[in-house]
Write an enzyme that holds these catalytic residues in place. Structure first.
Site, PDB file in Angstrom:
ATOM      1  N   LYS A 124       0.853  -1.187   0.000  1.00  0.00           N
ATOM      2  CA  LYS A 124       0.000   0.000   0.000  1.00  0.00           C
ATOM      3  C   LYS A 124       0.891   1.240   0.000  1.00  0.00           C
ATOM      4  CE  LYS A 124      -3.973   1.865   2.571  1.00  0.00           C
ATOM      5  NZ  LYS A 124      -4.811   1.711   3.777  1.00  0.00           N
ATOM      6  N   SER A 158      -9.677   1.477   2.581  1.00  0.00           N
ATOM      7  CA  SER A 158      -8.803   2.267   1.732  1.00  0.00           C
ATOM      8  C   SER A 158      -7.718   1.454   1.038  1.00  0.00           C
ATOM      9  CB  SER A 158      -8.132   3.362   2.570  1.00  0.00           C
ATOM     10  OG  SER A 158      -7.279   2.790   3.555  1.00  0.00           O
ATOM     11  N   SER A 192      -9.889  -0.802   6.802  1.00  0.00           N
ATOM     12  CA  SER A 192      -9.251  -0.608   5.494  1.00  0.00           C
ATOM     13  C   SER A 192      -8.498  -1.809   4.956  1.00  0.00           C
ATOM     14  CB  SER A 192      -8.306   0.597   5.540  1.00  0.00           C
ATOM     15  OG  SER A 192      -9.066   1.780   5.492  1.00  0.00           O
TER      16      SER A 192
END
Lengths: 502, 475
Positions: free
Chosen positions: A86, A161, A185
């Site tokens: 990420k 996310s 997330s």
């Protein structure tokens, strides 16, 4: 089996037997990315050169390893395994943007703790994945750069996310990945993309080098194709770090022992609680409800005793979360001011003007919204009513879980009230987005671990996940139950069909 | 109407740890800009603070030396505001739960009375960086070397009633932090800084008036002058029947006045909240006990001991204990000397005079305490006279030789042999027949003339008492 579909443990076995090379694996994934990522949009940065170089190095090390070293399991655990990160995780020498214009060209001088652990374990870093800007969102639509599409249906969001990480695993564009979870997330995009996502206990994985959204809630964790892979990655990234005062100085178990616990004893004797407050949540999609009831039955068939538990303060969770997280965010994001690094607006003629223009142009709407909420909540005269009260609620939520775990080993629930919604469906309706976090937020508020495991497909063919939560530092229960569940859930499809894409 | 000033002081003392409070960068002063920085103290994304234990130990010592109660659990908070010298956009400080509270210091006020000044709290925090305005390029540069240097803020109660008292309190605190070896006390480098809060109220009134906060007070003298100015300024306003505006005012040392910096309305809302990147700070009794052991004798106690044990005057003891180094110097020098007053006389006179002339401090004194002791021993055992000692002292400074050598080389031993003295006296009397006659006729003032002539001839080596006695019989 195609190389790109391999799990970490499958790839590891083949690499060790020298049936495949890391370079072949990386090349297969890069090809896959080349074909599909224009459509899926999982990656913000693809480090093709670096990945191939690291793969070559890994292959050399693999070649040098003696059979004895393999037998003794001395080989670095992820040697040659391609991982996607990420873009909230700092990577030395590799752009780290947090999907924000304000950090568009930011290149860190340091690796985050989790990344350096991965590198030490021999992993190959493929690239950085898309996300909601600074991890603020549940759909990855808040990225400052681009959309990520759900590999199961490109009209839908991948969740967020950590949407890029989840999509990269679902679309077989990485073998394993890391995400971060502040309110769901990791678990929610894993659920929406039909993969496994594990949010560890707060303090289990050092946050050093993870760009902070809400420091007291953020936690790094794996998003993988199966539970065993999650356990393998947990073995690598967990542990105390002197550079993070909030990381726990506590023994790290071998997380794969959760798998052997299932192999040996099954799930008999385990108790799973279902919070009665979760059942009355409004807007629960019938497909999700059906998949959840089916999951409950699978667990019962495995000998798990299902009981009802109570988390009395559930109804205050969202409100308290959306005070605490934005408050911390408003302070954490203050450093992006155009002074030292990142974007600076050059049209300004004084300091205040520079701050205003830099932040207004550099941050997207959702980030600005949360900064404003947080700034307000911390303001003189409002602190007690907002942050103070929210902190009290948080303590009550912690107590709720403490009491619940006196009665059961794990708590089960859906991950999200609905399968992945359509891109743009809720973009102008932040409140609905916030409300969809109801099942995942409480684990962050309580600091407990949670896992999302695929448990079915909706009538429209979108994945649905089952959430399991356990007491602090009891990830082993999640891995044991999750693995058992995974072995016994019958999914009609393991991978999305990308034939028509690319 | 007569007014009474009500003054409270906030002192920032830089803790002399080797490394910064939340990272391992050096705290050394004077490095090239941004040399002592790292991702943590420059506020790069994703980095986290780690508390420096030494800084906590130093803060505990401060608390002990100022009679504070130390909190077993304290906490760090974030103080949020935007400024380019504050790279994170917040300062990590202790707000709601400071490490120490409820202390006090006793000071001696102008009339010699002892007054107790309460200390509200001591908290730890990180320093900010520095802006350098480059006029030539019309640019402002940021130097983050100081960012993250550990500070304690020591906040007094509004117990101070005059600028002089404020000065006395500050000097005392300044001496204490240096005594306990936690702060170098260098005001020019900003290691010891002070802000003052001041209000006036009619004498006899209990309620406080509206206060102003004074900043940019870079020396004790400026603190006293700024407070005096502010008392007069506020008094004029109040006498006019007008109201004091609550504001922050800057002291302008060039113009000797305070000027408005920002009003209450413009004051920042710091949006304090608990620093989530740090865990609560736990200080157990063991830690406190350890720091207590590290604590040296504090100036007040030392002064009392000097008076009692060394029988030196209170004034001397006050001066000699004003810094730990000076007191150490005195004690080293006087170790083997019987008459301690003699030592205090030499330290306070010639030695301090020398330091002033060379604008240096006691640590770098050209005359070591051992050398001084040697010199004073020569006086005590009557090897040299007090007069000759002055010559030797001068020579010690310029030649770096030890006193015994100097005395030998210059032949400065005191003339103890009375026949030699008698010879000299006889010579002087014979050489001055007119003066002898006048003296004998009753001009007794001429005694000192003869004394002078004899001392000159013996080049100060003669014991004046012995000369006086011998001369009296001869004349």
């Amino acid at each position: 089996m195609d190389l790109h579909e391999l799990t970490i443990h499958q790839a590891e076995a083949l690499l060790k037997k020298r049936e495949i090379s890391s370079k072949e694996l990386v090349k297969a994934l890069l090809e896959r990315i080349d074909t599909f990522d224009d459509t899926i949009g999982a990656y913000l940065t693809i480090d093709e050169k670096g990945a191939l170089k690291q793969a070559e190095d890994a292959d050399k090390r693999l070649a040098d390893l003696t059979p004895d070293a393999y037998a003794a399991d001395d080989a670095p655990p992820l040697l040659g395994i391609p991982i996607a990160l990420k873009d909230l995780l700092c990577t030395k020498g590799l752009k780290t943007t947090c999907a924000s214009k304000i950090l568009e060209n930011f290149v860190p001088q340091y690796d985050s703790f989790a990344v350096s652990k991965l590198k030490k374990a021999g992993a190959v870093i493929l690239g950085k994945t898309n996300m909601d800007e600074f991890a603020m969102g549940s759909s990855t639509e808040n990225s400052g750069f681009k959309l990520t599409r759900n590999p199961w249906n490109p009209d839908h969001i991948p969740g967020g996310s950590s949407g890029g990480s989840a999509a990269s695993i679902a679309a077989c564009m990485a073998t394993g990945s890391l995400g971060s979870d502040t309110g769901g997330s990791i678990r929610q995009p894993a659920s929406h993309c039909g993969v496994v996502g594990l949010k560890p206990t707060y303090g289990r994985v050092s946050r050093f080098g993870l760009v902070s959204y809400a420091s007291s809630l953020d936690q790094i964790g794996p998003i993988t194709r199966d539970v065993k892979d999650a356990a393998l990655m947990m073995n690598v990234i967990s542990g105390h770090d002197e550079m993070d005062s909030t990381s726990a100085d506590i023994d790290v178990p071998d997380f794969t022992s959760g798998l052997s616990m299932f192999e040996k004893n099954g799930l008999k004797g385990m108790k799973a609680g279902i919070p009665k407050e979760f059942l009355s949540v409004k807007g629960l999609d019938p497909d999700v409800e059906k998949a959840f009831m089916n999951s409950k039955k699978i667990l019962e068939n495995l000998g798990v005793e299902i009981i009802e538990v109570s988390l009395p303060h559930t109804e205050y969770t969202i409100a308290a979360y959306y005070v605490i997280a934005p408050s911390e965010a408003s302070s954490n994001l203050a450093r992006f001011d155009g002074v030292k690094y990142g974007f600076r607006d050059k049209t300004c003629d004084n300091l205040i003007d520079m701050y205003k223009k830099t932040k207004s142009k550099g941050f997207g709407n959702e980030v600005q919204r949360r900064i404003i909420i947080g700034t307000y909540a911390l303001s003189a005269g409002y602190y007690d009513a907002y942050y103070g009260r929210a902190s009290k609620v948080r303590s009550l939520i912690m107590d709720d879980f403490k009491n619940a775990f006196k009665q059961c080993d794990i708590i089960i629930s859906p991950v999200a009230p609905t399968p992945a919604f359509k891109i743009g469906e809720h973009i102008d309706d932040p409140l609905t987005m916030y409300l969809s976090d109801i099942f995942t937020l409480s684990a962050n508020m309580a600091g407990i671990p949670g896992i999302s495991i695929p448990c079915g497909l909706s009538s429209k063919g979108l994945p649905i996940g089952l959430q399991m939560m356990a007491d602090r530092f009891d990830e082993l229960s999640l891995i044991r139950a999750g693995y058992g569940f995974e072995q016994n859930v019958n999914l009609s499809m393991r991978f999305p069909d990308l034939k028509n894409l690319g | 109407m007569r007014f009474e000033p009500v003054i409270g002081l906030e002192v920032h003392a830089q803790l002399k740890t080797k490394t910064k409070i939340f990272c391992s960068c050096s705290t050394k002063f004077g490095a090239p800009p941004n040399k002592n920085t790292c991702p943590v103290c420059t506020g790069m994304p994703g980095v986290l603070p780690v508390l420096n234990k030494q800084a906590v130990s130093f803060a505990i010592r401060c608390a002990l030396a100022t009679n504070c109660a130390i909190a077993h659990e304290s906490r760090f908070d974030r103080k949020n505001y935007f400024y380019p010298d504050l790279p994170k956009g917040y300062q990590i400080s202790q707000y709601a739960m400071p490490i120490a509270e409820h202390g006090h210091l006793d000071i001696e006020s102008e009339n010699g009375n002892r007054t107790t000044i309460g200390i509200t709290r001591i908290h730890m925090e990180e320093d900010a960086g520095k802006l350098i305005h480059d006029a030539a390029r019309s640019k402002t540069m940021v130097d983050l070397n100081r960012t993250g240097v550990p500070l304690v803020e020591i906040v007094s109660e509004p117990d101070i009633r005059s600028p002089k008292e404020a000065g006395a309190y500050l000097r005392k605190l300044h001496s204490i932090v240096q005594y306990i070896d936690v702060c170098d006390g260098n005001m020019e480098e900003g290691s010891f800084r002070c802000d003052a809060n001041i209000s006036l109220r009619p004498v006899g009134e209990k309620k406080f008036g509206t206060r102003t906060e004074l900043k940019n007070l870079n020396s004790f003298r400026h603190v006293e002058k700024a407070l005096q100015y502010e008392i007069e300024r506020q008094a004029y306003i109040l006498e006019d029947g007008k109201k004091i505006v609550q504001e922050t005012r800057l002291w302008d040392p060039a113009k000797s006045r305070t000027i408005s910096m920002r009003s209450k309305e413009e004051a920042h809302d710091y949006r304090y909240f608990p620093e989530p990147d740090l865990v609560p700070l736990i200080v157990d009794d063991q830690w406190i006990a350890k720091e207590k052991e590290n604590l040296p004798e504090l100036p007040e106690k030392r002064k009392a001991r000097f008076i009692a044990d060394y029988k030196i005057p209170s004034y001397d003891a006050e001066v000699l204990t004003s810094t730990r180094e000076l007191a150490d110097y005195f004690e080293t020098a006087s170790k083997n000397i019987k008459n301690k007053k003699q030592v205090s006389h030499w330290v306070m006179g010639p030695v301090l005079g020398l330091l002033k002339a060379k604008s240096t401090d006691i640590k770098n004194s050209p005359v070591s305490p051992e050398m001084l002791a040697e010199l004073i021993t020569l006086i005590e055992n009557r090897t040299i006279t007090a007069g000759a000692a002055k010559t030797v002292f001068e020579e010690m400074i310029s030649s770096d030789k030890n006193p015994v050598t100097i005395v030998k080389e210059k032949g400065l031993e005191q003339v103890k042999d009375n026949t030699e003295l008698e010879n000299i006296i006889n010579q002087v009397i014979e050489a001055n027949p007119n003066e002898l006659e006048a003296y004998k006729k009753g001009k007794t003032k001429l005694f000192s003339f003869f004394m002078g002539q004899i001392m000159k001839k013996t080049r100060g080596k003669a014991d004046p008492a012995a000369v006086t006695e011998l001369l009296k019989t001869k004349l």
